[in-house]
Design a protein around this motif. Sequence first.
Motif, PDB file in Angstrom:
ATOM      1  N   SER A 158      11.661   2.729   7.233  1.00  0.00           N
ATOM      2  CA  SER A 158      12.337   3.750   6.429  1.00  0.00           C
ATOM      3  C   SER A 158      11.373   4.672   5.681  1.00  0.00           C
ATOM      4  O   SER A 158      11.807   5.573   4.966  1.00  0.00           O
ATOM      5  CB  SER A 158      13.280   3.075   5.420  1.00  0.00           C
ATOM      6  N   ALA A 159      10.075   4.474   5.849  1.00  0.00           N
ATOM      7  CA  ALA A 159       9.089   5.316   5.149  1.00  0.00           C
ATOM      8  C   ALA A 159       9.149   6.757   5.639  1.00  0.00           C
ATOM      9  O   ALA A 159       9.530   7.026   6.781  1.00  0.00           O
ATOM     10  CB  ALA A 159       7.681   4.758   5.362  1.00  0.00           C
ATOM     11  N   ASP A 160       8.778   7.681   4.766  1.00  0.00           N
ATOM     12  CA  ASP A 160       8.627   9.081   5.157  1.00  0.00           C
ATOM     13  C   ASP A 160       7.213   9.241   5.709  1.00  0.00           C
ATOM     14  O   ASP A 160       6.241   9.301   4.950  1.00  0.00           O
ATOM     15  CB  ASP A 160       8.834  10.007   3.950  1.00  0.00           C
ATOM     16  N   TRP A 161       7.082   9.281   7.037  1.00  0.00           N
ATOM     17  CA  TRP A 161       5.771   9.270   7.670  1.00  0.00           C
ATOM     18  C   TRP A 161       5.186  10.670   7.769  1.00  0.00           C
ATOM     19  O   TRP A 161       5.832  11.597   8.230  1.00  0.00           O
ATOM     20  CB  TRP A 161       5.856   8.633   9.059  1.00  0.00           C
ATOM     21  N   ASP A 162       3.947  10.782   7.309  1.00  0.00           N
ATOM     22  CA  ASP A 162       3.161  11.999   7.474  1.00  0.00           C
ATOM     23  C   ASP A 162       1.708  11.535   7.629  1.00  0.00           C
ATOM     24  O   ASP A 162       1.433  10.343   7.690  1.00  0.00           O
ATOM     25  CB  ASP A 162       3.351  12.959   6.298  1.00  0.00           C
ATOM     26  N   ASP A 163       0.772  12.471   7.698  1.00  0.00           N
ATOM     27  CA  ASP A 163      -0.632  12.096   7.917  1.00  0.00           C
ATOM     28  C   ASP A 163      -1.157  11.177   6.817  1.00  0.00           C
ATOM     29  O   ASP A 163      -1.889  10.225   7.082  1.00  0.00           O
ATOM     30  CB  ASP A 163      -1.511  13.340   8.028  1.00  0.00           C
ATOM     31  N   GLU A 164      -0.779  11.465   5.564  1.00  0.00           N
ATOM     32  CA  GLU A 164      -1.255  10.651   4.445  1.00  0.00           C
ATOM     33  C   GLU A 164      -0.674   9.226   4.511  1.00  0.00           C
ATOM     34  O   GLU A 164      -1.401   8.250   4.326  1.00  0.00           O
ATOM     35  CB  GLU A 164      -0.879  11.303   3.118  1.00  0.00           C
ATOM     36  N   THR A 165       0.609   9.111   4.795  1.00  0.00           N
ATOM     37  CA  THR A 165       1.258   7.801   4.887  1.00  0.00           C
ATOM     38  C   THR A 165       0.650   6.992   6.029  1.00  0.00           C
ATOM     39  O   THR A 165       0.371   5.809   5.889  1.00  0.00           O
ATOM     40  CB  THR A 165       2.779   7.960   5.111  1.00  0.00           C
ATOM     41  N   ARG A 166       0.446   7.644   7.179  1.00  0.00           N
ATOM     42  CA  ARG A 166      -0.157   6.940   8.327  1.00  0.00           C
ATOM     43  C   ARG A 166      -1.551   6.445   7.979  1.00  0.00           C
ATOM     44  O   ARG A 166      -1.924   5.320   8.308  1.00  0.00           O
ATOM     45  CB  ARG A 166      -0.209   7.861   9.542  1.00  0.00           C
ATOM     46  N   ALA A 167      -2.347   7.254   7.310  1.00  0.00           N
ATOM     47  CA  ALA A 167      -3.708   6.845   6.939  1.00  0.00           C
ATOM     48  C   ALA A 167      -3.679   5.661   5.972  1.00  0.00           C
ATOM     49  O   ALA A 167      -4.467   4.718   6.111  1.00  0.00           O
ATOM     50  CB  ALA A 167      -4.459   8.027   6.322  1.00  0.00           C
ATOM     51  N   MET A 168      -2.745   5.695   5.001  1.00  0.00           N
ATOM     52  CA  MET A 168      -2.640   4.571   4.052  1.00  0.00           C
ATOM     53  C   MET A 168      -2.209   3.294   4.778  1.00  0.00           C
ATOM     54  O   MET A 168      -2.748   2.217   4.519  1.00  0.00           O
ATOM     55  CB  MET A 168      -1.634   4.899   2.944  1.00  0.00           C
ATOM     56  N   ALA A 169      -1.254   3.413   5.699  1.00  0.00           N
ATOM     57  CA  ALA A 169      -0.782   2.236   6.437  1.00  0.00           C
ATOM     58  C   ALA A 169      -1.888   1.675   7.326  1.00  0.00           C
ATOM     59  O   ALA A 169      -2.091   0.457   7.396  1.00  0.00           O
ATOM     60  CB  ALA A 169       0.447   2.588   7.263  1.00  0.00           C
ATOM     61  N   ALA A 217       0.830  -1.211   0.000  1.00  0.00           N
ATOM     62  CA  ALA A 217       0.000   0.000   0.000  1.00  0.00           C
ATOM     63  C   ALA A 217       0.863   1.259   0.000  1.00  0.00           C
ATOM     64  O   ALA A 217       0.467   2.297  -0.531  1.00  0.00           O
ATOM     65  CB  ALA A 217      -0.924   0.003   1.210  1.00  0.00           C
ATOM     66  N   LEU A 218       2.051   1.164   0.580  1.00  0.00           N
ATOM     67  CA  LEU A 218       2.954   2.313   0.637  1.00  0.00           C
ATOM     68  C   LEU A 218       3.863   2.398  -0.587  1.00  0.00           C
ATOM     69  O   LEU A 218       4.727   3.267  -0.662  1.00  0.00           O
ATOM     70  CB  LEU A 218       3.804   2.256   1.911  1.00  0.00           C
ATOM     71  N   GLY A 219       3.657   1.462  -1.543  1.00  0.00           N
ATOM     72  CA  GLY A 219       4.425   1.489  -2.784  1.00  0.00           C
ATOM     73  C   GLY A 219       5.876   1.076  -2.618  1.00  0.00           C
ATOM     74  O   GLY A 219       6.734   1.490  -3.393  1.00  0.00           O
ATOM     75  N   MET A 220       6.135   0.246  -1.615  1.00  0.00           N
ATOM     76  CA  MET A 220       7.510  -0.184  -1.360  1.00  0.00           C
ATOM     77  C   MET A 220       7.852  -1.427  -2.167  1.00  0.00           C
ATOM     78  O   MET A 220       6.968  -2.173  -2.577  1.00  0.00           O
ATOM     79  CB  MET A 220       7.708  -0.453   0.127  1.00  0.00           C
ATOM     80  N   GLU A 221       9.137  -1.640  -2.353  1.00  0.00           N
ATOM     81  CA  GLU A 221       9.630  -2.786  -3.105  1.00  0.00           C
ATOM     82  C   GLU A 221       9.164  -4.087  -2.451  1.00  0.00           C
ATOM     83  O   GLU A 221       9.231  -4.245  -1.230  1.00  0.00           O
ATOM     84  CB  GLU A 221      11.158  -2.747  -3.148  1.00  0.00           C
ATOM     85  N   GLU A 222       8.685  -5.000  -3.267  1.00  0.00           N
ATOM     86  CA  GLU A 222       8.196  -6.281  -2.772  1.00  0.00           C
ATOM     87  C   GLU A 222       9.361  -7.150  -2.301  1.00  0.00           C
ATOM     88  O   GLU A 222      10.420  -7.173  -2.915  1.00  0.00           O
ATOM     89  CB  GLU A 222       7.432  -7.007  -3.884  1.00  0.00           C
ATOM     90  N   THR A 223       9.177  -7.830  -1.188  1.00  0.00           N
ATOM     91  CA  THR A 223      10.192  -8.721  -0.639  1.00  0.00           C
ATOM     92  C   THR A 223       9.516  -9.952  -0.050  1.00  0.00           C
ATOM     93  O   THR A 223       8.372  -9.884   0.392  1.00  0.00           O
ATOM     94  CB  THR A 223      11.034  -8.015   0.439  1.00  0.00           C
TER      95      THR A 223
END
Length: 166
Positions: free
Chosen positions: A111-122, A93-99
């Motif tokens: 390592s994500a850049d956390w802000d209100d939008e990122t927290r809501a997506m997570a 959901a955060l668009g990170m590389e699949e592992t």
Amino acid sequence: MHYRNGTLIGSLGEDKKYDFSFQQVRNLPREVTVKMGDQIMVECESYTMDREGVTFGGPSTLNEMCIGFLFYYPALPIATCWSLMDIHNVTGALGMEETDSIMEAVLNVDSADWDDETRAMAQKAVMEAPHLAVVENREGNRVNETTALPPISLPPAYHCEDDSLE
């Protein structure tokens, strides 16, 4: 929260003043019947805005733990019951590389850049992720079931009348 057939039927308790140094057993105000197939959901909220980076779940006091102990009668031969969500749902959901590695996925989240939008997506990804529930008996036999979380409804607002308790 206690669910039956996907419907919320009641709360089993709430502790707005939890203190790690003062853990205690809390009895329910009335007897509750839990039937085969019922779901019990434990939800924890914590404040970690004063920390740098992600706060992970785990046994350290620097981690966050969300544990509920239930005492029941009549005794059943259950030794443990736990659940976890698929962290890859969050990294996707955060668009990170699949592992394939769970540990790499956890480190990627850190390592994500956390802000209100990122927290809501997570948070949305956590709620929509498949959750693995595991029940094990005393002989070591396990039943694993993957399920979706039931919708969480917010508890009613809580107001403490006695400020001396804080």
